[in-house]
Design an enzyme around this catalytic site. Structure first.
Site, mmCIF file in Angstrom:
data_model
loop_
_atom_site.group_PDB
_atom_site.id
_atom_site.type_symbol
_atom_site.label_atom_id
_atom_site.label_comp_id
_atom_site.label_asym_id
_atom_site.label_seq_id
_atom_site.Cartn_x
_atom_site.Cartn_y
_atom_site.Cartn_z
ATOM 1 C CB SER A 1 22.931 -14.803 -16.013
ATOM 2 O OG SER A 1 24.189 -14.265 -15.615
ATOM 3 C CE LYS A 2 26.816 -22.646 -16.513
ATOM 4 N NZ LYS A 2 28.109 -21.961 -16.636
#
Length: 510
Positions: free
Chosen positions: A264-265
């Site tokens: 994920s970011k």
């Protein structure tokens, strides 16, 4: 066999994640290998989640990566429009076909009524929490309303959705190129919404209709869509399109560097690596997320790295250009399990590509990182410097840190190195080096000739190479780093070399 046609169909709900780039790349490689067509279709039916600028970002990202689109919004084609919000009337025609043949039905339940249904199911101990063949009998829809009641609601403009009529208790066989054959009982499925109250289709309907009309032969998409495959197979059957149904392949997830959980970011923010191909500025918050391009990665290195996340050619080879990847690419060699992303490996790929890329081509990629720097000299000089330092670079953004002294005379010197290398006789030695360099004619001012002259002096005076070359490097560069010292001298030139030697002697002596 029909011509291979594949599509990448992102939703413009934010920046394109590297997992999305991999999906686009695998579609592109598959099409390229089979001399087929690669389409870009923007699936923007979810207007609530639409993010301004995301559509443009997707196209710019694919362009930077070198993933060439055969048909799309900008490229055109015979099967447009390639933007779902421009295909509304098409979907209305096809949803009506499903209603007419009993494969879809109207449902008028409010959000509150749906919540109440789930609550009652929970309280009664039922395992069913979804809208399906069991619960639909207690809700407001085409099955529980009389024909007159139904028409009255429709004519009065009461909000409704259109749901798919999932058949009861049928063992459905679905096939996936990567995962093989799976049997699903339809009683496990819910009656998904196909058409929303805002007059737009959901992903499920629009996706199937578009793939059919655009003659898509293979649907290569992320693992998150695997649970939707049974519904999509049923939709093809309901339309009578079984014979033209594409083959499906669901790609594995990209995993965190630890190998646990989806990448994920937040992982990138915490560990200091990009998860997006290009830098992204959130239009609402103004928050900026790092991109591979702006972080100093070459697009070819990025693509090569992405290609080997979940796929490999079956041997130890790792470095491939796009043409080589396309020749070797095989969907059956894509792994089922998640692919762990390694930031260190990403840097390794970039370093290999920097080394193998020509100085001229590298210059084009490095120039954006030099916008606030004072660069004296022409392109040939810059190319030469790139050639001298590129093996020391991991990222394009490393260039200035490795090469600044080629463009700027050092104003200060590393104190630790001064203490270490500047001895009592160093000043006198540097004056002798000054005289040696000054005597060399311009025509002979080459790295090899300078080296020969300085080494002759060192051997003649029975000096230590380290006691001469280390302080010389220090006053030429200000640090202890850099490429071959005689390459530095020949590159910055005679006049600049003499100036730096005298500056060093003067400043360090004081």
């Amino acid at each position: 066999m029909n011509k291979i046609r594949v599509r990448f169909a992102p939703s413009p709900t934010g920046p394109l994640h590297m997992g999305g780039v991999r999906t686009a790349l695998f579609n592109y490689l598959f099409a390229k290998k089979h001399k087929g067509s690669f389409l870009l279709r923007i699936e923007d039916t979810d207007q609530m989640r639409y993010v301004p600028g995301a559509e443009e970002y997707i196209m710019e990202a694919l362009n930077w990566c070198g993933i060439k689109i055969d048909e799309g919004i900008k490229e055109g084609g015979h099967y447009g429009p390639y933007k779902q919000s421009e295909r509304k009337e098409i979907y209305k025609t096809y949803i009506q076909k499903l209603i007419d043949n009993g494969s879809a039905y109207y449902a008028f339940d409010t959000p509150e009524e749906l919540d109440e249904m789930r609550k009652q199911s929970e309280e009664s101990g039922s395992s069913v929490r979804q809208y399906n063949f069991m619960t639909r009998r207690e809700m407001k829809n085409s099955f529980t309303l009389t024909k007159d009641e139904l028409n009255k609601k429709l004519n009065s403009g009461e909000p409704y959705v259109i749901r798919f009529n999932v058949p009861e208790n049928e063992n459905l066989t679905v096939n996936d190129i990567i995962r093989g054959e799976v049997i699903v009982n339809t009683s496990q499925l819910d009656d998904k919404v196909l058409f929303k109250s805002d007059g737009l289709p959901t992903y499920h309907l629009a996706n199937i209709v578009d793939d059919y009309l655009m003659k898509i032969t293979h649907v290569i998409r992320g693992e998150e869509w695997l649970p939707s495959l049974p519904l999509h197979v049923l939709l093809y059957r309901s339309f009578g399109w079984e014979n033209t149904m594409p083959q499906f392949a669901h790609l594995p997830l990209l995993l965190k560097p630890t190998g646990k959980g989806k990448l994920s970011k937040r992982d990138g923010d915490q560990l200091g690596f990009p998860v997006f191909p290009l830098e992204w500025k959130d239009p609402e918050t103004g928050e900026i997320s790092a991109g591979y391009r702006e972080s100093g990665y070459l697009p070819d290195a990025f693509l090569n790295m992405i290609a080997l996340l979940g796929w490999n050619p079956g041997n130890e080879e790792e470095i491939f250009n796009v043409d080589e990847l396309a020749k070797k690419f095989d969907l059956t060699k894509v792994q089922k399990g998640g692919a762990r992303f390694s930031p260190e490996k990403a840097k390794w790929f970039n370093q290999q590509y920097i080394i193998k890329t020509s100085n001229e081509d590298l210059m084009e990629h490095i120039t954006p990182f030099l916008q606030n720097k004072t660069i004296d000299g022409d392109n040939l000089y810059l190319e030469k410097v790139i050639g001298l330092v590129k093996e020391r670079m991991v990222l394009l953004s490393d260039f200035w840190g490795q090469a600044a002294f080629f463009f700027e005379t050092p104003l200060e010197y590393d104190e630790k190195l001064v203490k270490k290398h500047w001895k009592e006789d160093t000043t006198q030695i540097m004056l002798h080096i000054y005289e040696i360099i000054e005597r060399i004619k311009e025509l002979k001012f080459t790295s090899s000739h300078i080296e020969e002259s300085v080494k002759f002096y060192i051997e003649e005076q029975e000096l230590s190479f380290g006691n001469v070359l280390n302080p010389l490097r220090l006053i030429l560069t200000g640090t202890g780093g850099g490429p071959h010292i005689f390459d530095i001298i020949s590159t910055i030139g005679k006049e600049e070399s003499l100036k730096r030697i005298m500056n060093g002697i003067t400043k360090i002596k004081k």
